[in-house]
Scaffold this active site. Structure first.
Site, PDB file in Angstrom:
ATOM      1  N   ASP A 144      -4.093  17.091   9.607  1.00  0.00           N
ATOM      2  CA  ASP A 144      -4.180  17.931  10.484  1.00  0.00           C
ATOM      3  C   ASP A 144      -3.219  19.377  10.717  1.00  0.00           C
ATOM      4  OD1 ASP A 144      -4.798  17.810  13.531  1.00  0.00           O
ATOM      5  OD2 ASP A 144      -2.767  17.124  13.625  1.00  0.00           O
ATOM      6  N   CYS A 189       7.015 -21.322  -8.675  1.00  0.00           N
ATOM      7  CA  CYS A 189       5.812 -20.300 -10.110  1.00  0.00           C
ATOM      8  C   CYS A 189       4.863 -19.819  -9.096  1.00  0.00           C
ATOM      9  CB  CYS A 189       5.486 -20.696 -11.096  1.00  0.00           C
ATOM     10  SG  CYS A 189       4.584 -22.125 -11.020  1.00  0.00           S
TER      11      CYS A 189
END
Length: 904
Positions: free
Chosen positions: A461, A12
């Site tokens: 770009d 767990c």
């Protein structure tokens, strides 16, 4: 050192939290991240202070097992385990998917079958009489009470034995002071089991001493069926959960299984031999038959075919391949045979890199997971305290029976297991990164996946991202004396001896039109101006406007305000294109315009980003005129022009300082600093080696639409994680008070421990099932058919339209996208152009993108130098902001291990 470890024994999120804390305490550990779903741990540590054995010992001291894991995995089966929900057979040439959970699932299935075999008769004997079912007389009545109870004990013991793992892990962690989910199960079922044995002794004592009242009292206080049912239901939930986990890695499984077992190698004598795929070496010549899978990354030496790369890039349309083309491992050949030269094999192949990227991302932890980890770290001790308090209050204060109080305590323990909390994040990340890989979007980490959903500004770009990255012919404007094909043939023939970048565009177009080139006599290149030469007895001149003016070409004088050629040239320049002027025998022959054309899908991608409420900024080193033209075409909100490569990072930082969450999209080479600075760096292109180093997300198809997909996928994954966390918290918030009996005084509602166990298991299955919904994710609001050409035409069709118009000035391809873009959105940097110098350095010895990275790093390390290195052109384009001697530049490249042949 960054290293990945396998961790065993975790059940767990409390376990994963405890392992993290134990390793983080070690001196020299910079960062540690444990993934419960992948059963793995990534550690960033100082190897001069710490070793892998030290880390493993720390995990073992915490009560778990650990071993180093080699992450790189060969697509051809060299590796042993993928580690994240998948594995690869180590058999030579194997491509079989091996589920590392297979052994665990098999064991769980056996435990489940045994548990049900004994639990069903146990439930019948214990509760059959309550349902009016016929129960054998030997189990009925006070006189048979001990037989009734002892038979239940005997049926319970096999269930306890096959599920002993919960007791071993649970009590070990309890004694180490770090209780986990197994501890809750072990304590709860042990309490029921021990109390049942105590009851048997009480009934035996009653029968032996004639105390029938004592026997009748304790006959109804047996909890053996509860202990067996709790263990069985928990195992059932874990079995279903583990099977569901296996489905989260289907994307990796499909990629792994794409790699072929064998390859056909061509010997030096021309004969063929079939060899295991993992035995292919760089430089080997391979035959790829029609319909076969490509075993390695390579370059086509001979043949022509179409290759299906959809499994790697998500691109559904097969890609044409011919001599010189690059082919990727695991792509599927079409109808033609190909001979390829192996370039990247084994772990260096594109397929292996993709698998490794997806694995690492799946095993990583998103920041949102830390919330669950912090809660889980204190959750189990808190639950045990609540269970004990509930038992004491009901028994000692309220005065209920011991069995009633005990059932309350057990119910609190078993319903509170924090499995759902631990699974909420990793399952969603695993499915999300796998789904991204199917679309050609490679997400490197859970951190990037989470951050992307917050992006409100995307910086793009221009060259290679919005545009194709190479100049192409956009307009053909011949005079009335030439038909289009003849004009192109003459222009290409003249340009074939030129080294100008735009000459390549003209030659490529002539090649596409399948036009033969004519011989050129008396060729002369005039630096900075143009070229001249004789073809078929006619003298031709080609170059810029100033060159033709100096040669006194008719109709092109600057003093002639009515010159149609000047008007056409100015119009083309205003559209961001570069006009090349051609003259024949002292008279204008025509104009060819070339430009780095916008990709067909760029406008659609930017439109989709803006529709999502994201601001789009185009960042380019080009001049203001070109930037304005491209910005209008694609519909960018803001254009920042004249930016040097080294200043792109500064522009991104300034946007961040304004409070914006920025994603930078670039090619991953000269944009590396900006990609690193951005909140999310997205690398365009198949330049995998360099892009992976600097970017958080890699787009395999070099398509901006995939950046939209990445952001939408991030939003879907984070939404799914929040849903999982909500239901996990809501479930525990509702379940614990109910199990503690808070509603019993008012409504008489009391949670049976068996129902609590079923509810706990069901919650974990629900979380995993919810995460699996991400497998149906599809990008929304993306029209990939939209492009920057006139309606119904591609960029190539626009040139054809101009060809068909044989007027001296041809036509126009101007098609400015509508929108709110205006000139005030153009930002021009004020650096003085006089202080900037450009040089081209020719370099030999570069073989791959790693070489490009080395040369780029060497040149950019020189003060005042910005370099863009091209592997294809074998050169470096240098921008110098100060005077740097050539010998300094040459030394930097030579020291990096490469040879400089010229500096221009």
């Amino acid at each position: 050192m960054k290293q990945t470890f396998n961790v065993t024994g975790m059940s767990c999120s409390a376990c994963s939290s405890h392992v993290e804390k134990s390793v983080a305490k070690l001196e020299g550990v910079r960062e540690v991240s444990v993934n419960l779903l992948a059963a793995s741990m990534k550690v960033d540590y100082d190897e001069s202070m710490l070793t892998a054995d030290d880390i493993c010992r720390a995990v073992e001291h915490a009560g778990y097992g650990a071993s180093p894991k080699d992450i790189p995995v060969s697509a051809q089966g060299r590796g042993s385990s993928c580690g994240v929900g998948c594995g690869i057979s180590s058999a030579p040439g194997a491509k079989t998917y091996v589920n590392p959970m297979a052994g665990e699932i098999k064991n769980m299935k056996f435990r489940l079958i045994v548990s049900f075999i004994f639990m069903i008769p146990l439930m019948y004997i214990a509760m059959g009489h309550m349902m009016g079912l016929p129960v054998p007389a030997i189990f009925v009545g006070a006189e048979n009470a001990v037989i009734f109870a002892f038979t239940q004990l005997l049926l319970t013991l096999p269930v306890v034995y096959v599920n002993r793992k919960y007791y071993i892990n649970g009590y070990r962690m309890l004694f180490k002071g770090a209780p986990n989910m197994d501890t809750l199960i072990a304590v709860g079922s042990s309490a029921a089991l021990v109390y049942g044995i105590f009851v048997i002794y009480q009934m035996a004592y009653g029968q032996g001493h004639g105390r029938i009242d004592l026997v009748e009292h304790y006959m109804h206080d047996l909890y053996f069926e509860s202990a067996a049912m709790i263990l069985t239901l928990i195992t059932l939930g874990k079995f279903l959960e583990t099977r569901s986990k296996g489905k989260t890695s289907e994307a990796i499984e499909k990629l792994v299984n794409l790699a072929p077992k064998t390859a056909v190698r061509i010997r030096e004598d021309g004969s063929e031999e079939e060899i295991p795929a993992q035995n292919v070496l760089p430089g080997d010549l391979l035959l790829i038959r029609p319909g076969a899978s490509v075993p390695v990354d390579g370059q086509v030496e001979e043949g022509h075919s179409s290759v299906d790369e959809s499994a790697l890039t998500g691109e559904s349309i097969p890609v044409e391949k011919s001599k010189g083309s690059t082919v990727l491992s695991a792509s599927i050949n079409g109808n033609g045979a190909l001979k390829i030269r192996a370039v990247k094999v084994g772990e260096d192949s594109t397929l292996s890199q993709i698998i490794r990227l997806v694995q690492e991302a799946s095993a990583s932890k998103a920041p949102i997971a830390k919330l669950a980890d912090k809660i889980s770290g204190i959750f189990v001790p808190t639950v045990m305290t609540i269970a004990l308090a509930a038992f004491l209050i009901w028994f000692f204060i309220i005065g209920e029976s011991f069995s009633f109080a005990l059932s309350i305590g057990i119910a609190v323990l078993v319903i509170s297991c924090p499995c759902a909390l631990g699974l909420a994040t990793p399952v969603a990340i695993m499915v999300g990164t796998g789904k991204g890989a199917q679309y050609g979007v490679l997400i490197k980490s859970g951190d990037a996946l989470e951050t992307a959903h917050k992006v409100d500004t995307v910086v793009l770009d221009k060259t290679g991202t919005i545009t194709m990255g190479k100049p192409r012919v956009t307009d053909i404007l011949p005079s009335g004396n030439f038909d289009p094909d003849t004009f192109i043939q003459i222009c290409a023939s003249l340009e074939q001896l030129s080294e100008h970048p735009l000459a390549g565009a003209v030659l490529s177009y002539a090649k596409e039109k399948k036009l033969s080139l004519l011989p050129v006599d008396h060729f002369q290149a005039v630096p900075g101006r143009g070229i001249r030469g004789d073809i078929n007895g006619h003298h031709y001149i080609a170059g810029n406007l100033k060159f033709l003016e100096e040669e006194h070409i008719q109709g092109i004088s600057q003093n002639d305000d009515n010159s149609p050629w000047l008007e056409a040239g100015n119009r083309l320049s205003g559209e961001g294109k570069t006009p090349l002027y051609f003259a024949c025998d002292n008279a204008m022959a025509g104009i060819i315009a070339a430009a780095d054309v916008v990709k067909p899908t760029s406008a659609a991608a930017i439109k989709a980003l803006k529709h999502m409420g994201i601001k789009v900024v185009m960042l380019t080193g080009d001049n203001q005129r070109t930037a304005r033209a491209v910005g209008k075409i694609v519909g960018a909100d803001t254009v920042i022009s004249d930016v040097l490569p080294q200043d792109k990072e500064k522009e991104v930082r300034q946007l961040q300082e304004k409070g914006q969450c920025v994603a930078m999209v670039g090619d991953g080479i000269n944009d590396a600093p900006a990609l690193t600075r951005a909140d999310v760096g997205i690398a365009i292109g198949a330049g995998m080696d360099v892009a992976i180093e600097s970017a958080d997300i890699v787009l395999m198809k070099s398509d901006l639409l995939d950046a939209v997909t990445a952001i939408q996928l991030s939003k879907a994954v984070i939404r799914n994680i929040k849903e999982n966390l909500f239901w996990a918290f809501f479930y525990n918030s509702l379940g614990i008070p109910l199990a503690a009996g808070l509603l019993y005084p008012l409504l008489g509602l009391k949670l049976n421990p068996m129902i609590g166990a079923a509810a706990m298991s069901f919650s974990s299955v629900c979380v995993v099932t919810n995460a699996l919904r991400l497998k149906f994710f599809k990008p929304k609001g993306i029209d990939s058919t939209e492009d920057c050409a006139p309606s119904g035409q591609t960029a190539e069709a626009k040139v054809t339209t101009i060809f068909q118009d044989k007027a001296p000035l041809g036509g126009s391809t101007q098609n400015l996208a509508p929108g709110n873009f205006s000139d005030e959105n153009i930002i021009e940097k004020n650096e003085s152009e006089e202080s900037v110098m450009e040089k081209t350095m020719m370099i030999e010895g570069m073989m791959c993108n790693h070489c490009v990275a080395h040369v780029t790093k060497a040149l950019n390390g020189i003060d005042g130098v910005s370099a863009v290195v091209s592997l294809e052109d074998k050169n470096a384009k240098l921008t110098l902001t100060k005077d740097v001697p050539d010998d300094v530049l040459i030394k930097a490249v030579t020291d990096a291990g490469y040879e400089v042949t010229a500096v221009r």
